[in-house]
Design an enzyme around this catalytic site. Structure first.
Site: not given
Ligand code: AQP
Length: 332
Positions: A112, A195, A198
């Site tokens: 991230k 995966k 979102k």
């Protein structure tokens, strides 16, 4: 009864199919066998930039979706994380027990922060797994239903629980991840090696449960498969088809073996058309139920008030023990 605890972020307006199959479905199942605590983790939602009004609305939508998915406030404790201040309080204690290097090894943070860039990466994003440790330990949870991507964070939780217990005396239950292998990782419909997520998936690869059903049906129909024609489960060789079979089997309560038999000699088109229909049949009532809860804010508020009260009773007791163990002077 053993305890279960899990949390879900309200960052997007809608849960995606991976959230539901990997986690929320297990929440629903565990309320039958466990003393279950589930929360919408709004403290975690501010680790990335957020719009305040949107966060408030998304928190309500998340709660409505959890109820629509089958959580029953009479059988579990459903609450919003920020309504229970003990999370942040125990989070601080856990921060002070975690090595900097240890926290730096969290792969989700690495992914991230690489995506946000150094200037956009907050310290909150870095310490988010440690707050998650506090979330779990406050409830003395035995089982933590999550998807595969959370396994490392649950390992950290176990390590910190053991470290605290060793250093200060037995205080926390050491939890175990509850990861259901078949649905632990639902893949991106356009990139079945990644995966469904979102933030990382393209719009076409991600099924949002609250989208128009026909939009989701279309995404299923254009899912990436392979150049072979046989419908069989093989995660290595046929990840796209295998992902569709997993989704299909789970939503309909059938087995993959039954589906393989049903589609023997048939093409990918037939599988996708049928799964698109299954999807529409599933999301249509789900969306309607979610809307019903959103249309009744008094009931939703009452659910959350009761949930926060039940959660605080447990959390306050654990925090008091932890504070005492680390040597804080009790307030008189
Ligand atoms: N693709 C997935 N398959 C199975 N389980 C999944 N989960 C998430 N994606 C999948 C599980 O959903 C629960 C809630 O996750 P969260 O609130 O932490 O949401 P998230 O991790 O922010 O969801 P995303 O899509 O994975 O977000 P980004 O892209 O921001 O990282 C967790 O139990 C999680 O394992």
């Amino acid at each position: 009864r053993p305890r279960a605890l899990s949390g879900i972020q309200p960052t997007a307006g809608s849960f995606h199919l991976g959230n539901y199959l990997g986690a929320v479905r297990q929440y629903v199942a565990l309320q039958e066998t466990h003393d279950a605590f589930y929360m919408v983790v709004d403290l975690h939602a501010i680790t990335v930039p957020q719009d305040p009004a949107e966060l408030r609305a998304n928190t309500r939508t998340a709660v409505a979706q959890l109820l629509a998915a089958g959580l029953d406030p009479d059988r579990c404790t459903l609450f919003v994380q920020s309504h229970v201040p003990e999370h942040a309080q125990l989070g601080w204690v856990m921060n002070c027990l975690t090595g900097f290097g240890e926290a730096s090894r969290m792969t989700q943070f690495k992914d991230k922060s690489a995506k946000h860039g150094a200037n956009q990466t907050t310290v909150g994003l870095f310490t988010y797994p440690i707050l998650q440790v506090a979330d779990i330990l406050l409830y003395q949870a035995n089982a933590v239903p999550v998807g595969e991507d959370q396994r490392q964070h649950i390992e950290l939780t176990r390590d910190l629980a053991e470290r605290f217990n060793t250093r200060f005396g037995d205080t926390f239950t050491v939890p175990a991840p509850h990861i259901v292998r078949e649905t632990a990782k639902i893949y991106d419909l356009q990139d079945p090696s990644a995966k469904m997520s979102k933030s990382a998936s393209t719009a076409k690869g991600l099924i949002n449960l609250l989208d128009e059903p026909k939009v989701s049906a279309k995404k299923i129909k254009s899912a990436v498969t392979d150049t072979d024609t046989v419908i069989r489960f093989d995660a290595e060789e046929k990840p796209g088809v295998s992902n569709l079979l997993t989704i299909y089997a789970t939503l309909t309560g059938t087995t993959i073996a039954d589906l393989e038999q049903k589609y023997e000699g048939k093409g990918y088109g037939a599988l996708k058309t049928d799964l698109a229909e299954v999807m529409v049949d599933w999301v249509t009532p789900f969306r309607a139920r979610t809307q019903e809860y959103l249309d009744d804010p008094e009931t939703l508020d009452a659910v959350l008030a009761k949930g926060a009260e039940k959660a605080r009773a447990v959390a306050a007791e654990t925090l008091a023990q932890a504070y005492e163990k680390v040597g804080f002077l009790p307030a008189k």
